[in-house]
Design an enzyme around this catalytic site. Structure first.
Site, PDB file in Angstrom:
ATOM      1  CD  GLN A 159      57.327 -26.235  39.090  1.00 21.14           C
ATOM      2  OE1 GLN A 159      58.157 -26.879  38.454  1.00 21.14           O
ATOM      3  NE2 GLN A 159      57.278 -26.273  40.408  1.00 21.14           N
TER       4      GLN A 159
ATOM      5  CG  ASP B 100      61.448 -25.807  45.654  1.00 22.07           C
ATOM      6  OD1 ASP B 100      60.861 -26.890  45.771  1.00 22.07           O
ATOM      7  OD2 ASP B 100      61.152 -24.953  44.787  1.00 22.07           O
TER       8      ASP B 100
ATOM      9  CG  HIS C 259      53.252 -74.086  54.860  1.00 25.04           C
ATOM     10  ND1 HIS C 259      53.927 -74.599  53.786  1.00 25.04           N
ATOM     11  CD2 HIS C 259      53.509 -72.742  54.857  1.00 25.04           C
ATOM     12  CE1 HIS C 259      54.559 -73.612  53.147  1.00 25.04           C
ATOM     13  NE2 HIS C 259      54.323 -72.484  53.781  1.00 25.04           N
TER      14      HIS C 259
ATOM     15  CD  GLU D  40      57.569 -32.044  41.964  1.00 24.06           C
ATOM     16  OE1 GLU D  40      57.352 -31.365  40.936  1.00 24.06           O
ATOM     17  OE2 GLU D  40      58.720 -32.331  42.360  1.00 24.06           O
ATOM     18  CG  HIS D  41      55.960 -28.522  44.346  1.00 28.13           C
ATOM     19  ND1 HIS D  41      56.564 -28.782  43.130  1.00 28.13           N
ATOM     20  CD2 HIS D  41      56.900 -28.771  45.292  1.00 28.13           C
ATOM     21  CE1 HIS D  41      57.811 -29.144  43.339  1.00 28.13           C
ATOM     22  NE2 HIS D  41      58.057 -29.161  44.639  1.00 28.13           N
TER      23      HIS D  41
ATOM     24  CG  HIS E  39      62.133 -26.034  38.064  1.00 26.24           C
ATOM     25  ND1 HIS E  39      63.401 -26.175  38.573  1.00 26.24           N
ATOM     26  CD2 HIS E  39      61.330 -25.879  39.141  1.00 26.24           C
ATOM     27  CE1 HIS E  39      63.363 -26.115  39.889  1.00 26.24           C
ATOM     28  NE2 HIS E  39      62.116 -25.919  40.264  1.00 26.24           N
TER      29      HIS E  39
END
Lengths: 427, 427
Positions: free
Chosen positions: B255, B356, B415, B322-323, B258
């Site tokens: 991670q 991934d 209506h 996220e993960h 990145h």
């Protein structure tokens, strides 16, 4: 009503244009109010309620006593109608539950999705002349079925600081836990940021005027999710010579009475029908209490005559109406060819009113052509699908080498290494 | 890496804070460029490509010849890896197809949903040092399975005006019809408004830097839908004393590489594990080519020791990563209690790298805590569920009276009238 005969395809874009939303000009006002709510909480909300809703509130939350009074005040006939509608909405939305299944993409590589409710949701119900208890049902029922733990609702009070009893009744029976007396931008801000009275939520649902729409869009930039962008309501009726002009006229008018910016469009292959519908609209209009509102909205509405059914279908898909009513002899075949619409009503006995209130479908739908990319509100709107994967030693041995190659080619060596250490493990 | 022992619940919020996105400050620049693209089309796109990507382009679209050359240039090993990944992604996303079912909420009142593909979708793949062909697969494969008719892709060219061959290869095998050489804000604008070369789409997908993120948010205010708001990538590892410290360290590092704004967090009940992981991180780090980048990102990463597993689970759900990798002995039971996460990886042999690239799950996931309200990209992201209803004469007789009562109480007389004319019909 404007009657347009055999328009060329090049003209469609212009013909089907909606009135533009003036959102950009409201941004500054909206952001200023949101920022005050974010920093000052309840104090700001109470002060904006005084400014905009002309009411002095000591506390924002509806009390148990107010709920009990509301329950007594709602007419028994309305209660029964609400319960019938709620049952149908619950039946249809319960059927939308997601059944998870595990997929083995390769031996030892198992992937699946699991539906999990959004924990905290906020529902917004606008004020105005009419109490929109139907919107309460449409938002709260699926939230409850999804299993959302915290379901709160904000709606503006009247000048006496009260919420309409039908709103409170609907909220209670549909599973809303707490109701707060606030509307407009300040209500959206309160749910997005949280105040000492009003809890922060993770997703905000519900219709509103342009201020509410812009406020929802602004808070969605960072703080919270929203259901969808909203615009004025609209209906397209697709009809042939077999359609009942009285019914068609009543459907166009029920859209028109929503307000001057709503749009009602008839697309038909039958010239005779156009004449009869125009006549019927006039006749029915004269009997409507909200006549002037509908009359104004009819000015931007259109009766369009096209060459054949394929052209009608193409025009519908280009327009992407929020509501589409198909009153033709072979409506099932035609429905198969509809690719852009929010909700579709089939045949002579499926007026939009049915879906607005009680058939079971949701009435929170994409307007303004958004049906090309968005769905209406459904059970899906209240859940997330979390993905899971479980890989065995055998599984990583199978897919590991491919991952190593891909990671190396994306220059992500640590990604590659996370595989390498596992493949090299000595047991 | 920061080691935090037994933080109090009150500190969690501060402890789990992400670096703030500076989006507001970019708005003006972004809007200016979008407006130029909207009004000047290709001319603006080409001129921004010269300004930002330092390349003079005569035409934006990748030619058939360029596709053929790319196909020759990609190494056979990488091709095989891409095909293995693509197969798994296709298998998992095909299993997500929606099966429509008709529900009779009351006799004669039938409601259903139908999944219809979004006709035109635009995929964005960022440039930078590495060719992100995996993102091409993750976005194009489900678009093709959903049945999107027009699938286009924008990605910035290099200074020679070329796109990396692996991107073009992945695009071709995964079903992308047309690829355009443009990146950043101008690419998002081109897909949102359309230019003479680049078709307008209805929904834009894909990651990007802060300019791309803000551009996507701006066009989403009115013109087009987007997949989700994006922030820097992040992983949380939940581990106990049974976890393999070498594996855990490799996952944190994959991670961290990145970029400096990514976040890697270990939450564990084992003090011993923390020490071993810290050691392993140092050892593995020293062998990484992207060492300096990962090192910087590790500064904001944390190893957190908690009192027990329940506290660990609560912290994860508060963080909404996220993960999430769960490396514990009873990971199946723990996974049941996870309510906020994008994608969850179970056990010792399910590293994030697998998801991934190649296990079959999607890697486009909600960051920045958005997992509390958003799902990752799945087949759902490329379809809409249109609702249909068909009501018979008997059906409207059953639900009509309830609708009349509800419409009257909402002061929507037209209506009500749409029901009345149908109930009063003489056959």
């Amino acid at each position: 009503m404007n009657i347009i005969r055999y328009p060329e395809r090049l003209e469609w874009n212009f013909l089907l244009k909606r009135s533009a939303l003036q959102t950009e000009s409201l941004r500054e006002t909206v952001c200023e109010i949101l920022e005050k709510v974010r920093t000052q909480g309840d104090r700001a909300v109470i002060s904006y309620e005084e400014q905009f809703d002309k009411v002095k509130l000591n506390s924002l939350e509806v009390t148990e006593k107010e709920f009990e009074e509301a329950e007594k005040e709602v007419d028994i006939k309305l209660k029964a109608a609400i319960m019938l509608a709620l049952n149908n909405i619950q039946t249809f939305h319960s059927s939308q539950k997601f059944a998870s299944k595990k997929i083995e993409t390769l031996p030892g590589v198992t992937c699946w999705q699991k539906a999990v409710a959004i924990e905290k949701v906020g529902l917004y119900v606008p004020g105005g002349t009419a109490p929109l208890f139907s919107t309460v049902l449409m938002l709260a029922a699926p939230a409850q079925i999804a299993g959302c733990k915290e379901i709160i609702l904000c709606t503006p009070p009247n000048r006496e600081g009260k919420i309409h009893p039908a709103i409170l009744y609907a909220a209670r029976v549909a599973g809303v836990k707490r109701v707060f007396k606030t509307g407009g931008i300040q209500a959206i801000g309160a749910m997005a940021y949280g105040t000492s009275s009003i809890p922060k939520v993770y997703k905000i649902f519900g219709p509103g005027n342009q201020f509410v729409t812009v406020a929802k869009q602004q808070v969605a930039l960072r703080d919270v999710a929203i259901d969808m962008p909203a615009g004025p309501s609209e209906v397209a009726v697709l009809a042939d010579e077999t359609a009942n002009p009285t019914f068609v006229a009543s459907d166009l008018l029920s859209q028109a009475e929503h307000g001057a910016d709503s749009q009602a469009i008839l697309i038909t292959t039958s010239e005779t029908l156009i004449d009869k519908v125009a006549e019927e609209v006039d006749r029915q209009l004269s009997e409507l209490p909200r006549k002037s509102l509908a009359e104004k909205s009819l000015q931007s509405s259109k009766l369009i005559l096209v060459r054949n059914m394929q052209e009608a279908i193409d025009m519908i898909n280009e327009y992407a109406p929020e509501h589409l009513i198909i009153e033709t002899k072979d409506y099932t075949d035609i429905a198969e060819k509809i690719t852009n619409a929010g909700s579709v009503f089939l045949g002579s006995y499926s007026p939009e009113s049915a879906g607005d209130y009680a058939s079971g479908t949701n009435h929170t739908l994409p307007t303004n052509g958004y049906a090309k990319a968005y769905s209406g509100v459904s059970l899906d709107s209240f859940i997330r699908k979390i993905t899971f994967q479980e890989i065995t030693r055998e599984g990583i041995a199978t897919i590991g080498p491919a991952i190593q190659v891909m990671a190396a080619n994306e220059h992500l060596d640590a990604h590659k290494n996370a595989i390498t250490v596992r493949l090299n493990e000595k047991l």
